[in-house]
Scaffold this motif. Sequence first.
Motif, short mmCIF file in Angstrom:
data_model
loop_
_atom_site.label_atom_id
_atom_site.label_comp_id
_atom_site.label_asym_id
_atom_site.label_seq_id
_atom_site.Cartn_x
_atom_site.Cartn_y
_atom_site.Cartn_z
N UNK A 2 0.77 -1.16 0.18
CA UNK A 2 0.03 0.04 0.01
C UNK A 2 1.02 1.22 0.00
N UNK A 3 1.84 1.38 0.74
CA UNK A 3 2.75 2.43 0.83
C UNK A 3 3.77 2.69 -0.26
N UNK A 4 4.18 1.46 -0.72
CA UNK A 4 4.89 1.64 -2.08
C UNK A 4 4.03 2.30 -3.40
N UNK A 5 2.74 1.66 -3.44
CA UNK A 5 1.94 2.04 -4.17
C UNK A 5 1.51 3.76 -4.00
N UNK A 6 1.50 4.18 -2.69
CA UNK A 6 1.25 5.53 -2.53
C UNK A 6 2.37 6.38 -2.89
N UNK A 7 3.82 5.95 -2.83
CA UNK A 7 4.89 6.78 -3.00
C UNK A 7 4.86 6.66 -4.58
N UNK A 8 4.66 5.64 -5.23
CA UNK A 8 4.49 5.76 -6.92
C UNK A 8 3.45 6.47 -7.53
N UNK A 9 2.25 6.57 -6.83
CA UNK A 9 1.10 7.54 -7.35
C UNK A 9 1.67 8.91 -6.97
N UNK A 10 2.53 9.33 -5.80
CA UNK A 10 2.92 10.52 -5.70
C UNK A 10 3.93 11.07 -6.67
N UNK A 11 4.78 10.08 -7.31
CA UNK A 11 5.77 10.36 -8.37
C UNK A 11 4.91 10.58 -9.42
N UNK A 12 3.75 10.13 -9.72
CA UNK A 12 3.13 10.68 -10.90
C UNK A 12 2.19 11.97 -10.38
N UNK A 13 2.45 12.61 -9.67
CA UNK A 13 1.97 13.94 -8.97
C UNK A 13 0.27 13.76 -8.76
N UNK A 14 -0.06 12.46 -8.25
CA UNK A 14 -1.52 12.68 -7.71
C UNK A 14 -1.37 12.95 -6.16
N UNK A 15 -2.66 13.42 -5.82
CA UNK A 15 -2.78 13.62 -4.42
C UNK A 15 -3.32 12.46 -3.89
N UNK A 16 -2.62 11.96 -2.70
CA UNK A 16 -2.73 10.85 -2.11
C UNK A 16 -3.05 10.59 -0.82
N UNK A 17 -4.34 10.07 -0.26
CA UNK A 17 -4.79 9.47 1.01
C UNK A 17 -4.46 8.20 1.25
N UNK A 18 -4.10 7.99 2.47
CA UNK A 18 -3.83 6.69 3.00
C UNK A 18 -4.99 6.45 4.35
N UNK A 19 -5.71 5.25 4.30
CA UNK A 19 -6.66 4.78 5.14
C UNK A 19 -6.06 3.53 5.77
N UNK A 20 -6.01 3.53 7.13
CA UNK A 20 -5.55 2.15 7.72
C UNK A 20 -6.20 2.15 9.16
#
Length: 507
Positions: free
Chosen positions: A280-298
Motif C-alpha cells: 500500500x505504501x509503495x503504491x502511495x509513493x509511486x502515485x505521488x511520483x505521478x503527481x497525484x494527491x494521495x490519501x492512505x486509510x488504515x
Amino acid sequence: MGEESKPSGPDLTKGVSLDQFKDGKLLGHVGEEDILLVQAGSEIFAIEPSCSHYHGPLAEGLVVGDTIRCPWHHACFSLRTGEATRPPALNALAVWEVTRDQDRISVQRKREMPQPAASHRSAPTPEKFVIVGGGAAGFAAAETLRREGFAGTITMLSDDGAMPVDRPNLSKDYLAGNAPEDWLPLRGEDYYQDAGIDLRLSTNVAAIDPKARIVTLGSGDKLPFDRLLLATGAEPVKLQIPGADQPHVHTLRTVADSREIIKAAGSAKRALVIGASFIGLEVAASLRARKLEVHVVAPEQRPMQRVLGAEMGDFVRALHEDNGVHFHLEDTVEKLEGKRATLKSGSVIEADLVVVGIGVRPRLVLAEQAGLAIDRGVSVNEYLETSASGIFAAGDIARWPDPHSGQDIRVEHWVVAERQGQAAARNMLGRRERFDAVPFFWSQHYDVPINYVGHAESFDDIAIDGSIDGRDCLLKYRKGGRVLAVASIYRDLDSLKAELDMERSRT
C-alpha cells in the motif's frame, strides 16, 4: 548514467599492488570495462563490479568464502565462475583471469562464461516435471532444473496472462513511471523455447491427483507428472464493503493490475490507498511520483508497526507525509459510493482512483482438494516436500521448519520464493538439500530503502543502533534475548553481516 562511459580506477593491465586495495577490494578497468578485484583469503579474483539484478555495487558487498554478496538485495555470486548462486540475481557475471608476480597483480583476459552445471543426480531421474504457478518460485524452479542439467520435460502452468515478471517492480519503479515495461520479464519469450520449458499462460488447474500423478486442467485435459511443484502464490484480500466492486477500485498483484492503475492514474487527480501495508505504501509513493494527491486509510495507529515497531512506523509515516501523503489512521472505509469514500470516523474522501492493499492470502484450494497437509499454508518438510511423496511446495504457500527461529514459518516475500524454488528444484532431482536460507526482503519508499533479514512474528524489544530519523540505522528485533530479525536503512554491509550471523547460528 553518463559517467559509465568513463572507466573506473587504475588500468589493471599495467598491474596494481595489494596495498592499493581497500577492505580487500579494488575497482579498476581493462580497456573500457570496469572490473572489481577481490581478495578472498590468499586468492585474488576479478569479477564484474555490478550485481546482475539491479546493478548494486559489489565493491560495497560482503565476501564470504569464495563468494561475494550484493549490498542491496543480498544476491550472491561465485568469485571463481561468476555464477549467480542466490536470488534475486539470476544472471552470471563475467570474470577475468588474474596474474600475480610477487605482490604485483594484473588482469588481461576475460574467461569464458561457465556452461550450465551437469546434474548431480545419483539415481535415474523421472522424466515429467510439472510446475503449477508462474511467479517467483515457479520460474526459479524451472530455470534451476535446466541449469542443473535436467533433460526431461518441464511444463509450467500459469493462470496469469503475462510471462513471469519481476513482481516487486510492479509497485515500485514501474508503477512510478521510472522503469519501462521491457524491464519486467524475468526472461524473454525466446528463453522458454530455447530451454525447452513448456510455459502455458492463462491456464487454470482444476485438480491434482497425488496417487494417480495427474494434473487436470480447467479445459479437462489431463497432464501426467513424476514430480510436481506447487507454487500457486497468494492473492490480494478483497475489500468487503459496499461499492468495492466498482471499476475505479483496484488491487495490485499482476502486470495487468499495474497497467490498469497506471492507466487510471493518467486521468486521476486524487487517489485513495486503503491499507498501510508495504504494498500500500509503495503504491502511495509511486502515485505521488505521478503527481497525484494521495490519501492512505488504515486501522493501525502507525504504518508497519506490527513488523517494524513503533519508531520505524513513525519514521515511515513522516517520510510519506514529507512527500505529500495524507494519512487517516485508526480509521476504516465503510462504503464507496461512486468516487465518494465514507470513513468510520465520518470523514469523506473524494477519490477517482482507489487501490486496496489490505494483505494477501495463500492460494491453497488445489492443495486442500488434493488432501495435502495444511497449516495456515501448505506444510512442507526441510526439503520443501509436502505430505504427498514427489509433490513439493514453494513460495507464498509453503510453511517450512525454519532452523533459525525453531518454528514453522510462512513468508510472503519475493527473494524467499525464488530461493525456495531453486531448492525445491534440486530436491525434485533427488538432491536432499535442506532449505535453511534466512528470509530477506526489501521495501522502497521514495529514496529510502528498508532491508529486513530474518523473521520475527513477534518481539519483546528492539535494539536500535544509529539514527532512524537520520536514515542511518540498524534495528535488532529480539525475543527472549535472541535476535530474530534485523531491519536497516543505509546499513547495507551490516545487513549482510546480520544475515551471515543468522546463517551461522541455526538451531
